[in-house]
Design an enzyme around this catalytic site. Structure first.
Site, mmCIF file in Angstrom:
data_model
loop_
_atom_site.group_PDB
_atom_site.id
_atom_site.type_symbol
_atom_site.label_atom_id
_atom_site.label_comp_id
_atom_site.label_asym_id
_atom_site.label_seq_id
_atom_site.Cartn_x
_atom_site.Cartn_y
_atom_site.Cartn_z
ATOM 1 N N GLY A 49 0.256 -6.183 -7.653
ATOM 2 C CA GLY A 49 1.044 -5.312 -8.317
ATOM 3 C C GLY A 49 2.376 -5.065 -7.073
ATOM 4 C CD GLU A 103 -1.853 -0.113 -5.195
ATOM 5 O OE1 GLU A 103 -1.116 -1.291 -5.381
ATOM 6 O OE2 GLU A 103 -2.997 -0.025 -5.445
ATOM 7 C CG ASP A 107 -3.649 5.802 -13.087
ATOM 8 O OD1 ASP A 107 -4.582 6.487 -13.506
ATOM 9 O OD2 ASP A 107 -3.164 5.350 -14.046
ATOM 10 C CG PHE A 156 0.809 1.324 -19.611
ATOM 11 C CD1 PHE A 156 -0.492 1.274 -18.377
ATOM 12 C CD2 PHE A 156 1.374 0.313 -19.654
ATOM 13 C CE1 PHE A 156 -0.737 0.073 -18.112
ATOM 14 C CE2 PHE A 156 1.028 -1.221 -19.198
ATOM 15 C CZ PHE A 156 -0.243 -0.901 -18.413
ATOM 16 C CG ASP A 163 -0.643 -6.200 -14.991
ATOM 17 O OD1 ASP A 163 -0.892 -5.382 -13.887
ATOM 18 O OD2 ASP A 163 -1.556 -6.730 -15.520
HETATM 19 P P1 IMP Z 1 -6.129 3.551 -9.702
HETATM 20 O O1 IMP Z 1 -7.131 2.832 -8.953
HETATM 21 O O2 IMP Z 1 -6.830 4.381 -10.875
HETATM 22 O O3 IMP Z 1 -5.230 4.385 -8.790
HETATM 23 O O4 IMP Z 1 -5.106 2.349 -10.180
HETATM 24 C C1 IMP Z 1 -4.179 1.679 -9.412
HETATM 25 C C2 IMP Z 1 -3.852 0.327 -9.822
HETATM 26 O O5 IMP Z 1 -3.968 0.367 -11.374
HETATM 27 C C3 IMP Z 1 -2.735 0.143 -9.543
HETATM 28 O O6 IMP Z 1 -2.588 -0.585 -8.299
HETATM 29 C C4 IMP Z 1 -1.982 -0.837 -10.662
HETATM 30 O O7 IMP Z 1 -2.285 -2.071 -10.524
HETATM 31 C C5 IMP Z 1 -2.970 -0.320 -11.883
HETATM 32 N N1 IMP Z 1 -1.883 0.771 -12.670
HETATM 33 C C6 IMP Z 1 -2.149 2.153 -12.660
HETATM 34 N N2 IMP Z 1 -1.411 2.599 -13.460
HETATM 35 C C7 IMP Z 1 -0.538 1.540 -14.091
HETATM 36 C C8 IMP Z 1 0.540 1.393 -15.141
HETATM 37 O O8 IMP Z 1 1.210 2.389 -15.609
HETATM 38 N N3 IMP Z 1 1.130 0.259 -15.356
HETATM 39 C C9 IMP Z 1 0.342 -0.953 -14.765
HETATM 40 N N4 IMP Z 1 -0.564 -0.931 -13.973
HETATM 41 C C10 IMP Z 1 -0.967 0.147 -13.574
HETATM 42 MG MG MG Z 2 -2.126 -2.464 -7.787
#
Ligand code: IMP
Ligand code: MG
Length: 180
Positions: A49, A103, A107, A156, A163
């Site tokens: 990403g 990053e 999320d 989202f 993606d």
């Molecule tokens: P986390 O581990 O839950 O913080 O998620 C982080 C990863 O989830 C990011 O590096 C993204 O690749 C993916 N991600 C989180 N939110 C979104 C979104 O809204 N759209 C697309 N990818 C997301």
């Molecule tokens: Mg990512």
């Protein structure tokens, strides 16, 4: 510039324009040029990403630095899975280095927490986090994010590296899932 895009079964609406993203990325770079001047930082871009963000940001960094990549995944479609898969690890010694993780979006914070723990095992001198997008309301792990582009609600997003089922990373703008 189109206001709506379609990816697979979903429609997305324009949320941040390439211009808004560009000026935010430049302002993060300016701050880094000041903060990190004497630190010879190693930037670690989180694939897939963060590749657009890293590419645009690093073109504006004018102090000595190095760049490397890590590939981890915690997301499946529209949901964070809460487990981490390491697909490509760090292959060089980061001991005693000042590290800045790049990053696309934080999320739940699982991915970042996992990476920070891995870096601490490698005995880095310091770790800073730079994330283009942060969702404060969904964060389950308290993290200090040193450089944030935009804070966004629990929505989202796709485009600019983000993606939906591997599609849509190539858009210059960022789009929001239309039902949100
Ligand atoms: P986390 O581990 O839950 O913080 O998620 C982080 C990863 O989830 C990011 O590096 C993204 O690749 C993916 N991600 C989180 N939110 C979104 C979104 O809204 N759209 C697309 N990818 C997301
Ligand atoms: Mg990512």
């Amino acid at each position: 510039m189109s206001e709506f895009i379609s990816l697979l079964d979903k429609e997305f609406k324009l949320y941040f324009t390439a211009q808004e993203i560009g000026s935010k990325v430049k302002s993060i770079a300016q701050k880094m040029n000041q903060d990190l001047e004497s630190l010879d930082p190693v930037f670690i871009a989180v694939l897939n990403g963060a590749f657009f963000f890293a590419c645009d940001l690093l073109k504006e960094i004018h102090i000595p630095f190095e760049i490397t990549f890590v590939k981890v995944a915690s997301y499946d479609g529209l949901q964070s899975k809460g487990t981490i898969k390491t697909l490509m690890g760090l292959d060089e010694s980061l001991k005693d280095r000042n590290v800045v993780v790049l990053e696309d979006i934080v999320d739940s914070g699982f991915t970042m927490k996992y990476l920070i723990e891995e870096l601490q095992k490698m005995e880095v001198a310091s770790v800073k986090i730079a994330s283009l997008l942060v969702k404060p309301s969904t964060m389950k792990h308290p993290l200090e994010i040193h450089y944030t582009g935009f804070e966004v609600p629990d929505v989202f997003l796709v485009g600019y590296g983000l993606d939906y089922h591997k599609k849509g990373r190539n858009y210059k703008n960022i789009y929001i899932l239309n039902s949100e």
